[in-house]
Scaffold this active site. Structure first.
Site, PDB file in Angstrom:
ATOM      1  N   GLU A 154       0.752  10.008  13.689  1.00 13.01           N
ATOM      2  CA  GLU A 154       0.908   9.439  12.341  1.00 13.01           C
ATOM      3  C   GLU A 154      -0.034  10.124  11.351  1.00 13.01           C
ATOM      4  OE1 GLU A 154       2.335   4.886  13.377  1.00 13.01           O
ATOM      5  OE2 GLU A 154       0.215   5.316  13.277  1.00 13.01           O
ATOM      6  N   GLY A 197      -2.580   2.391  13.918  1.00 12.64           N
ATOM      7  CA  GLY A 197      -2.674   2.649  15.352  1.00 12.64           C
ATOM      8  C   GLY A 197      -2.430   1.419  16.203  1.00 12.64           C
ATOM      9  N   LYS A 199      -1.291  -7.765   5.125  1.00 11.32           N
ATOM     10  CA  LYS A 199      -2.051  -6.589   5.600  1.00 11.32           C
ATOM     11  C   LYS A 199      -3.156  -6.180   4.620  1.00 11.32           C
ATOM     12  CE  LYS A 199       0.752  -5.696   9.196  1.00 11.32           C
ATOM     13  NZ  LYS A 199       1.767  -4.670   9.182  1.00 11.32           N
ATOM     14  N   GLY A 245       0.258   0.283  16.911  1.00  4.98           N
ATOM     15  CA  GLY A 245       1.374   0.639  17.799  1.00  4.98           C
ATOM     16  C   GLY A 245       1.055   1.834  18.680  1.00  4.98           C
ATOM     17  N   GLY A 301       6.396   1.577  14.195  1.00  6.81           N
ATOM     18  CA  GLY A 301       6.056   0.155  14.100  1.00  6.81           C
ATOM     19  C   GLY A 301       7.237  -0.639  13.588  1.00  6.81           C
ATOM     20  N   SER A 302       7.074  -1.952  13.512  1.00  7.63           N
ATOM     21  CA  SER A 302       8.214  -2.798  13.144  1.00  7.63           C
ATOM     22  C   SER A 302       8.605  -2.624  11.675  1.00  7.63           C
ATOM     23  CB  SER A 302       7.887  -4.264  13.437  1.00  7.63           C
ATOM     24  OG  SER A 302       6.709  -4.656  12.767  1.00  7.63           O
TER      25      SER A 302
END
Ligand code: 5RP
Length: 262
Positions: free
Chosen positions: A111, A103, A129, A105, A34-35
């Site tokens: 993961e 999830g 988040k 991504g 992910g970013s």
């Protein structure tokens, strides 16, 4: 360079920079996807190249493996690494008990395997988040393509007996075709709105034939590092109850922003 970053990217970067302080020489490190995780991988790469940090990485996705190798990090399969010292990964949502939805991504299966094969899971996230209750973010469920409509029907029926607000299910797409995970599976996104009992929901979903894994991470995360756009970070340890506050100086960003090709 950091001035050009959005506040959300600065927050993600700040969380990543603080989190890599948990990584020590000789460690086997699970590398999230992910970013936010990408910031962490870039920062670790910088440490490997510039300070000679000696680590072995296990990637949670093909794209993370590619990024990590490009950064100069040694990457091996989980089966070669065995047990990991730490995994650092992002999340789509976390609650006060550090239960997660992951999830977004599409990498939730690897993961979860990697995180649970680690002594410690550290989640890195921007403050947005954090939620009082999980479920606003659609819950990803990885399913095998064979018979996926039957799997979806079974999940729909099951949601009727669970404490959730919404029951809409969508097949994740990549353009005109279903999104395909690194394991060759598909993803159903469950638009639940609010999950009353995340532990029960996770257990029940994984009983459905065709479901490989769901994106609820219950009792997996040990530490969350929450970043903010002004560089403030908060580190919460669910096991000790410790909360630490610090500030990341963006001037120390070094080369981390110089190679943003992705
Ligand atoms: C990928 C994930 C990511 O960790 C999650 O989607 C958060 O991504 P980002 O850091 O880009 O917000 O679970 O499967």
């Amino acid at each position: 360079m950091t001035a050009e970053l959005s506040p959300i990217d600065r927050a993600k970067y700040a969380a990543a920079v603080r989190a890599v302080e948990f990584v020590k020489d000789g460690m086997k490190v699970g590398l999230g996807t992910g970013s936010t995780a990408a910031w962490m991988v870039r920062r670790l790469g910088e440490m490997v190249r510039e300070t000679g940090l000696d680590i072995t990485g296990v990637a949670t996705s093909e794209r993370t493996a590619e990024l990590a190798r490009a950064q100069g990090i040694r990457v091996v399969p989980l089966d070669e690494a065995g047990w990991l010292d730490i995994t650092i990964d992002g999340a789509d949502e976390f609650d006060g008990e550090l239960n997660l939805i992951k999830g977004g991504g599409g990498a939730l299966l690897r993961e979860k395997i990697v995180a649970t094969a680690s002594d410690r899971m550290v989640v890195i996230a921007d403050a947005a988040k954090e939620v009082a209750r999980l479920g606003a973010f659609p819950l990803p469920v990885e399913v095998i393509p064979f018979g996926w409509t039957a799997t979806r029907t079974l999940i729909e029926e099951l949601l009727g007996s669970l404490d959730v607000l919404g029951r809409t299910i969508s097949l994740r797409m990549n353009g005109e075709a279903p999104f395909v995970t690194d394991q060759g599976n598909w993803i159903l996104d469950l638009h639940l709105g609010r999950i009353g009992n995340a532990r029960q929901t996770s257990l029940v979903l994984n009983q459905v034939p065709g479901v490989v894994e769901n994106g609820l991470f219950i009792d997996v995360c040990d530490v969350v590092v929450i970043g903010r756009g002004d560089g403030r970070v908060e580190v919460r340890d669910i096991n000790t109850g410790d909360v630490e506050r610090a500030r990341v100086e963006f001037a120390e960003a070094g080369n981390a922003f110089a190679d943003l090709g992705d």
